[in-house]
Motif scaffolding. Structure first.
Motif, PDB file in Angstrom:
ATOM      1  N   GLN A  18       0.728  -1.266  -0.043  1.00  0.00           N
ATOM      2  CA  GLN A  18      -0.227   0.133  -0.025  1.00  0.00           C
ATOM      3  C   GLN A  18       0.773   1.242   0.025  1.00  0.00           C
ATOM      4  OE1 GLN A  18      -2.656  -0.956   3.338  1.00  0.00           O
ATOM      5  NE2 GLN A  18      -4.256  -0.553   1.885  1.00  0.00           N
ATOM      6  N   ALA A  19       1.801   1.445   0.815  1.00  0.00           N
ATOM      7  CA  ALA A  19       2.794   2.422   0.837  1.00  0.00           C
ATOM      8  C   ALA A  19       3.552   2.769  -0.420  1.00  0.00           C
ATOM      9  CB  ALA A  19       4.043   2.072   1.918  1.00  0.00           C
ATOM     10  N   ARG A  20       3.828   1.711  -1.184  1.00  0.00           N
ATOM     11  CA  ARG A  20       4.289   1.873  -2.417  1.00  0.00           C
ATOM     12  C   ARG A  20       3.428   2.450  -3.464  1.00  0.00           C
ATOM     13  NH1 ARG A  20       5.529  -3.201  -3.744  1.00  0.00           N
ATOM     14  NH2 ARG A  20       6.891  -3.285  -1.946  1.00  0.00           N
ATOM     15  N   GLN A  21       2.361   1.922  -3.726  1.00  0.00           N
ATOM     16  CA  GLN A  21       1.166   2.553  -4.391  1.00  0.00           C
ATOM     17  C   GLN A  21       0.787   3.838  -4.081  1.00  0.00           C
ATOM     18  OE1 GLN A  21      -2.248  -0.005  -3.892  1.00  0.00           O
ATOM     19  NE2 GLN A  21      -1.286  -1.877  -4.936  1.00  0.00           N
ATOM     20  N   MET A  22       0.938   4.177  -3.037  1.00  0.00           N
ATOM     21  CA  MET A  22       0.499   5.720  -2.589  1.00  0.00           C
ATOM     22  C   MET A  22       1.845   6.715  -2.785  1.00  0.00           C
ATOM     23  SD  MET A  22      -2.253   5.675  -1.312  1.00  0.00           S
ATOM     24  CE  MET A  22      -2.728   7.176  -0.210  1.00  0.00           C
ATOM     25  N   SER A  23       2.855   6.172  -2.486  1.00  0.00           N
ATOM     26  CA  SER A  23       4.014   6.766  -2.842  1.00  0.00           C
ATOM     27  C   SER A  23       4.231   7.266  -4.261  1.00  0.00           C
ATOM     28  CB  SER A  23       5.412   6.203  -2.515  1.00  0.00           C
ATOM     29  OG  SER A  23       5.761   5.119  -3.174  1.00  0.00           O
ATOM     30  N   GLU A  24       3.477   7.038  -5.505  1.00  0.00           N
ATOM     31  CA  GLU A  24       3.584   7.409  -6.653  1.00  0.00           C
ATOM     32  C   GLU A  24       3.035   8.729  -6.623  1.00  0.00           C
ATOM     33  OE1 GLU A  24       1.736   4.402  -9.207  1.00  0.00           O
ATOM     34  OE2 GLU A  24       3.267   2.750  -8.408  1.00  0.00           O
ATOM     35  N   ARG A  25       2.034   8.883  -5.673  1.00  0.00           N
ATOM     36  CA  ARG A  25       1.389  10.552  -5.840  1.00  0.00           C
ATOM     37  C   ARG A  25       1.657  11.231  -4.486  1.00  0.00           C
ATOM     38  NH1 ARG A  25      -3.687   7.545  -7.419  1.00  0.00           N
ATOM     39  NH2 ARG A  25      -3.190   6.697  -9.366  1.00  0.00           N
ATOM     40  N   HIS A  26       1.986  10.588  -3.369  1.00  0.00           N
ATOM     41  CA  HIS A  26       2.243  11.436  -2.182  1.00  0.00           C
ATOM     42  C   HIS A  26       3.470  11.000  -1.567  1.00  0.00           C
ATOM     43  CE1 HIS A  26      -2.393  11.924  -2.231  1.00  0.00           C
ATOM     44  NE2 HIS A  26      -2.333  10.767  -2.754  1.00  0.00           N
ATOM     45  N   THR A  27       3.680  11.835  -0.540  1.00  0.00           N
ATOM     46  CA  THR A  27       4.946  11.884   0.442  1.00  0.00           C
ATOM     47  C   THR A  27       4.689  10.642   1.510  1.00  0.00           C
ATOM     48  OG1 THR A  27       5.809  14.042  -0.045  1.00  0.00           O
ATOM     49  CG2 THR A  27       6.614  12.917   1.751  1.00  0.00           C
ATOM     50  N   VAL A  28       5.167   9.497   1.449  1.00  0.00           N
ATOM     51  CA  VAL A  28       5.178   8.486   2.454  1.00  0.00           C
ATOM     52  C   VAL A  28       6.324   8.389   3.103  1.00  0.00           C
ATOM     53  CG1 VAL A  28       4.438   5.807   2.475  1.00  0.00           C
ATOM     54  CG2 VAL A  28       3.528   7.369   0.641  1.00  0.00           C
ATOM     55  N   LEU A  29       5.925   8.199   4.600  1.00  0.00           N
ATOM     56  CA  LEU A  29       7.111   7.957   5.379  1.00  0.00           C
ATOM     57  C   LEU A  29       7.018   6.962   6.307  1.00  0.00           C
ATOM     58  CD1 LEU A  29       6.925  11.751   6.872  1.00  0.00           C
ATOM     59  CD2 LEU A  29       8.873  10.891   5.033  1.00  0.00           C
ATOM     60  N   PRO A  30       8.209   6.253   6.468  1.00  0.00           N
ATOM     61  CA  PRO A  30       8.040   4.967   7.330  1.00  0.00           C
ATOM     62  C   PRO A  30       7.843   5.508   8.950  1.00  0.00           C
ATOM     63  CG  PRO A  30      10.454   5.620   6.701  1.00  0.00           C
ATOM     64  CD  PRO A  30       9.383   6.373   5.913  1.00  0.00           C
ATOM     65  N   LEU A  31       7.034   4.399   9.609  1.00  0.00           N
ATOM     66  CA  LEU A  31       6.810   4.925  11.064  1.00  0.00           C
ATOM     67  C   LEU A  31       7.350   3.563  11.561  1.00  0.00           C
ATOM     68  CD1 LEU A  31       3.404   6.452  10.814  1.00  0.00           C
ATOM     69  CD2 LEU A  31       5.529   7.575  10.911  1.00  0.00           C
ATOM     70  N   ASP A  32       6.777   3.147  12.620  1.00  0.00           N
ATOM     71  CA  ASP A  32       7.107   2.032  13.466  1.00  0.00           C
ATOM     72  C   ASP A  32       6.781   0.619  12.615  1.00  0.00           C
ATOM     73  OD1 ASP A  32       8.167   2.870  15.894  1.00  0.00           O
ATOM     74  OD2 ASP A  32       6.042   3.436  16.172  1.00  0.00           O
ATOM     75  N   GLN A  33       7.593  -0.288  13.255  1.00  0.00           N
ATOM     76  CA  GLN A  33       7.301  -1.968  12.675  1.00  0.00           C
ATOM     77  C   GLN A  33       6.355  -2.430  13.872  1.00  0.00           C
ATOM     78  OE1 GLN A  33      10.697  -3.442  10.704  1.00  0.00           O
ATOM     79  NE2 GLN A  33      11.725  -1.835  12.004  1.00  0.00           N
ATOM     80  N   PHE A  34       5.725  -3.475  13.546  1.00  0.00           N
ATOM     81  CA  PHE A  34       4.614  -4.053  14.371  1.00  0.00           C
ATOM     82  C   PHE A  34       5.009  -5.751  14.248  1.00  0.00           C
ATOM     83  CE2 PHE A  34       3.039   0.035  13.992  1.00  0.00           C
ATOM     84  CZ  PHE A  34       2.790   0.364  15.328  1.00  0.00           C
TER      85      PHE A  34
END
Length: 117
Positions: free
Chosen positions: A9-25
């Protein structure tokens, strides 16, 4: 700020938006590690020239969090507070609280940046 779970999902969103990594769960009863991301929805025009710099600093901060480099994290948070139109300030304050506690109390050898939920 919108939260996105999972790299696809992050990869798909990063094509149009700024996507920043947060925590791992890791969710109870499961073994797979899931990374959370945030989608920054409003970057002020005045911050646009600096957005790549802030992005790199944020990513470096998360890498240093994983390495237990608390001092780097504290300094990075100091620079990142208020950026991204303040959308990540709650996350930065939460992370700063954790980092300050870890620095003060220390962490044992079993410490992991991965949060179990």
């Amino acid at each position: 700020m919108n939260i996105v779970i999972g790299e696809d999902q992050a990869r798909q969103m990063s094509e149009r938006h700024t996507v920043l990594p947060l925590d791992q769960f890791v969710l109870d009863g499961r073994n797979d590690i899931i990374r959370s991301y945030c989608v920054v929805s409003n970057i002020p025009l005045t911050e646009m020239p600096q957005s790549e710099h802030w992005y790199a600093l944020h990513v470096k901060m998360m890498e240093n969090y994983n390495k237990k480099n608390w001092s780097f994290c504290q300094q990075a948070i100091e620079h990142l507070m208020g950026k991204w139109n303040g959308e990540l300030d709650t996350f930065y304050l939460n992370l700063l609280n954790r980092v300050t506690q870890y620095e003060t109390s220390g962490v044992d050898e079993a410490w992991s940046p991965i949060i179990t939920r």
